[in-house]
Design a protein around this motif. Structure first.
Motif, PDB file in Angstrom:
ATOM      1  N   ASN B 194       1.215  -1.066  -0.273  1.00  0.00           N
ATOM      2  CA  ASN B 194      -0.049   0.117   0.218  1.00  0.00           C
ATOM      3  C   ASN B 194       0.311   1.369   0.299  1.00  0.00           C
ATOM      4  N   ILE B 195       0.349   1.985  -0.791  1.00  0.00           N
ATOM      5  CA  ILE B 195       1.038   3.349  -0.514  1.00  0.00           C
ATOM      6  C   ILE B 195       0.100   4.968  -0.924  1.00  0.00           C
ATOM      7  N   CYS B 196       0.687   5.495  -0.604  1.00  0.00           N
ATOM      8  CA  CYS B 196      -0.605   7.219  -0.810  1.00  0.00           C
ATOM      9  C   CYS B 196      -0.668   7.453  -2.190  1.00  0.00           C
ATOM     10  N   TYR B 197      -1.272   8.928  -2.974  1.00  0.00           N
ATOM     11  CA  TYR B 197      -0.188   9.166  -3.622  1.00  0.00           C
ATOM     12  C   TYR B 197       0.626  10.126  -3.257  1.00  0.00           C
ATOM     13  N   ASP B 198       0.821  10.692  -2.803  1.00  0.00           N
ATOM     14  CA  ASP B 198       1.758  11.932  -2.434  1.00  0.00           C
ATOM     15  C   ASP B 198       3.384  11.257  -2.473  1.00  0.00           C
ATOM     16  N   GLU B 199       3.813   9.913  -1.753  1.00  0.00           N
ATOM     17  CA  GLU B 199       4.747   9.104  -2.249  1.00  0.00           C
ATOM     18  C   GLU B 199       4.326   8.923  -3.311  1.00  0.00           C
ATOM     19  N   MET B 200       3.732   8.326  -3.823  1.00  0.00           N
ATOM     20  CA  MET B 200       3.942   7.924  -5.470  1.00  0.00           C
ATOM     21  C   MET B 200       4.076   8.874  -5.888  1.00  0.00           C
ATOM     22  N   LEU B 201       3.297  10.039  -5.780  1.00  0.00           N
ATOM     23  CA  LEU B 201       3.898  10.907  -6.707  1.00  0.00           C
ATOM     24  C   LEU B 201       5.848  10.942  -6.556  1.00  0.00           C
ATOM     25  N   GLU B 202       6.000  11.180  -5.934  1.00  0.00           N
ATOM     26  CA  GLU B 202       8.323  11.523  -5.387  1.00  0.00           C
ATOM     27  C   GLU B 202       8.273  10.176  -5.750  1.00  0.00           C
ATOM     28  N   LEU B 203       8.074   8.606  -5.551  1.00  0.00           N
ATOM     29  CA  LEU B 203       8.613   7.976  -6.621  1.00  0.00           C
ATOM     30  C   LEU B 203       8.946   8.084  -7.847  1.00  0.00           C
ATOM     31  N   SER B 204       7.573   8.772  -8.403  1.00  0.00           N
ATOM     32  CA  SER B 204       7.594   8.436  -9.553  1.00  0.00           C
ATOM     33  C   SER B 204       8.176  10.020 -10.175  1.00  0.00           C
ATOM     34  N   SER B 205       8.713  10.899  -9.657  1.00  0.00           N
ATOM     35  CA  SER B 205       9.470  11.830 -10.321  1.00  0.00           C
ATOM     36  C   SER B 205      10.854  11.695  -9.608  1.00  0.00           C
TER      37      SER B 205
END
Lengths: 402, 402
Positions: B194-205
């Motif tokens: 599970n991951i939240c949107y903000d963390e996923m955004l950081e991972l993507s960028s």
């Protein structure tokens, strides 16, 4: 300022180098001050490749999806051609069938054009663009992508030209125009400089592969001059299809169609309605009959012969045998070893001696005629298929002296 | 009846065999009673092939024509996938971007979605269809074909799901979900459940290539659960991106970005507005600055260091040197041998000890830190590029014990 529509087929746009050659023809008309709309087909073998990939998925594709798939071929060409013109410094813009829009019936794979909205094209002309249009495709009123079947890009070109009231529609192809016969059969074929729509229609339907009937019919309806010429021969003047033909009779061409079989219904009762019943049965099953000969006599029974396409032979024979009692015949015979040889020319039927000359050419060469039919602009005979090339050469020699 | 959106990338739909595998996932959701919309990318190398053909024509293609060209890739996939489902006995129908329509800005190659009209999709759901939608493409209000740039099909999928108020959006890919680091660097990476949107955004960028930022942002905005999972592993449960994360702090992942260079503006006059002038100059020339460190001191002059993308380094250095008098600096120095290592996790900045643990891992391994920056959910350090893989391993070991 004139309007010119040009159409380039698949082999004319096959690669980047050929696209450059195509641009020469476009730029020439543009630089003469004309508004130019260009219709193109898919590049080279693109469509064949898509269809072979489709076959890996299904032998019987959904027709709507098939149209969505194959229509990408022309979409690739229009964008590449527009880029090529831009690279050469000209303003060009591509339009798919739905972007024009070319609105069609929803008969996927064989859609008919209902109307073309030419506002966008005219607007782009006003802004100085050369407009590149995808051939072969349109859009239904439900916004599904449709395609037109064989010869579809020619149809697009002539329909667009008619819609724009263009001064001319140039169909560019591999050859220098329409010829008096098939160069693989007759050595010294003659290029036809001028031909009228009706003759062109007969030539197309007789197997001369240059223009599709649908586009000639549109040209005839809107009295639009269609010019068939070569992409690669700069000096090509091509063949002009219009209604400005000379009054005197000319034979335009000699054609051969090998897709011909003959059926004879033997011992048909000599009663009113018997002949009608046979042809109604075939028509109800979508089998087209071409030349018909009925023997008349004193007898109770008669024989009825007619030609059909070879591809329809098997189903036609089965159909007739299944209904043999119903149609009141004794036996169904068939022959799949015939070709139809035709001469095409305005006013042929009104000129004495043309038919005689044709038959004389065959007689002099010992070629037997099985069935004969004539129309205003055509005389056709069925001959044995193995004699057919010899027949074409003999007749061509008779009328063209080579 | 639920609504599910599924997205399959280029390698998942590369050929007829893989299309069949993709159908399994679709049919599973369909048979569970859900309305299913499927978004697909171009097959395998299709787009690359089109672009290489384009390069034969021009190095600088017209952007509108480029979009018209490359958009055929997805159009091919949607029709093939719909055919495949029909062949398996399911009702399926394809929609291009303009057929949906997905209406976008007219920024060709990087268009943004303005709105999606979902009426047609809902109508097709009501008629029992599985709806197959072309990813990566839309249509401008002028009816030009547009495309979305990198990660475009993910964006289509999440946007369609948001528009339909779908229960979930599944992004199928080659791997089993999102991982705690790059498996090419760290041996025993941990799959994130599970991951939240903000963390996923950081991972993507930060260079984790699984989901594109744009689609995560849309998911966040509409609070739509996004599930990243494997096309090929049947048992894959994947990674769920949503806002149902636990309250306690977890480090989701460790990332590396090698596309990092550092510039130091030496001897900048210690006056108000000098720093602003430097960054205004860069911003006006579309150069993004990432981590910034300014040396403060008693001196008249100061040094200003910041990191930018390596790809921007040459133009940034030229720009600064060209304006060196204007900005009041003595010298521009630059280093292109850095990487940015980041740890991502909700609440990192509020938890004492996380940064300390990260720095300790580096210290224990003799890895020097050049610049440091922190945010609510991220701590980044710049290290020498040659040390970067060792740094990732050391930090991953620290937080994940492997």
């Amino acid at each position: 300022m004139g309007i010119v529509v040009q159409k380039f087929g698949g082999s004319s746009v096959a690669d980047a180098e050929r696209l450059l050659k195509v641009c020469k023809h476009i730029i020439k008309e543009h630089n003469e001050g004309n508004n130019v709309a260009v219709v193109v087909s898919a590049q080279g073998k693109t469509t064949d490749k898509l269809i072979s990939e489709e076959r890996e998925i299904t032998k019987n594709p959904n027709k709507r999806e098939h149209d969505t798939l194959v229509s990408v071929g022309e979409q690739i060409t229009i964008s590449k051609l527009a880029m090529t013109l831009e690279e050469l410094g000209y303003k060009a813009i591509s339009l798919t069938g739905w972007q024009v829009p070319i609105v069609t019936t929803n008969e996927h794979g064989n859609a008919k054009i209902k109307y073309i909205n030419n506002e966008k094209i005219l607007d782009l002309f006003n802004k100085g663009y050369i407009v590149i249009i995808a051939g072969f495709q349109g859009v239904s009123e439900e916004l599904d992508i449709t395609t037109f079947g064989r010869g579809g890009s020619d149809t697009t070109a002539v329909a667009v030209a008619a819609s724009l009231k263009a001064d001319k529609c140039e169909i560019f192809t591999d050859v220098d125009g329409v010829f008096s016969s098939d160069p693989r059969i007759v050595k010294n074929v003659k290029k036809i400089d001028n031909i009228c729509y009706d003759e062109m229609l007969e030539l197309s339907s007789m197997g001369a592969k240059v223009l599709h009937n649908r586009c000639v019919e549109i040209g005839k309806k809107y009295n639009l001059p269609i010019i068939v010429k070569s992409t690669f021969e700069e000096s090509s003047r091509g063949t002009i299809v219009d209604n400005n033909y000379m009054e005197n009779i000319t034979i335009s061409g000699v054609t051969k169609d090998t897709n011909v079989a003959r059926i004879t219904v033997m011992g048909l009762e000599n009663k009113i309605g018997r002949t009608y019943n046979v042809f109604k049965l075939l028509a109800d099953n979508n089998i087209n009959v071409d030349v018909i000969v009925q023997s008349f006599g004193e007898n109770v029974n008669k024989n009825l012969s007619f030609s059909i396409k070879t591809s329809d032979l098997e189903s036609a024979v089965k159909l007739l045998n299944d209904n043999i009692e119903n149609i009141g015949a004794r036996e169904i015979r068939y022959f799949d070893n015939l070709s139809k040889i035709s001469i095409i020319g305005i006013g042929i039927a009104n000129k004495t001696g043309v038919a005689a000359d044709m038959f004389e050419a065959l007689y002099e060469n010992d070629i037997n005629m099985h069935l004969i039919s004539t129309s205003e602009i055509k005389i056709s005979v069925l001959v044995d298929r193995e004699e057919s090339d010899r027949a074409v050469r003999a007749i061509h020699q008779k009328f063209f002296n080579n």
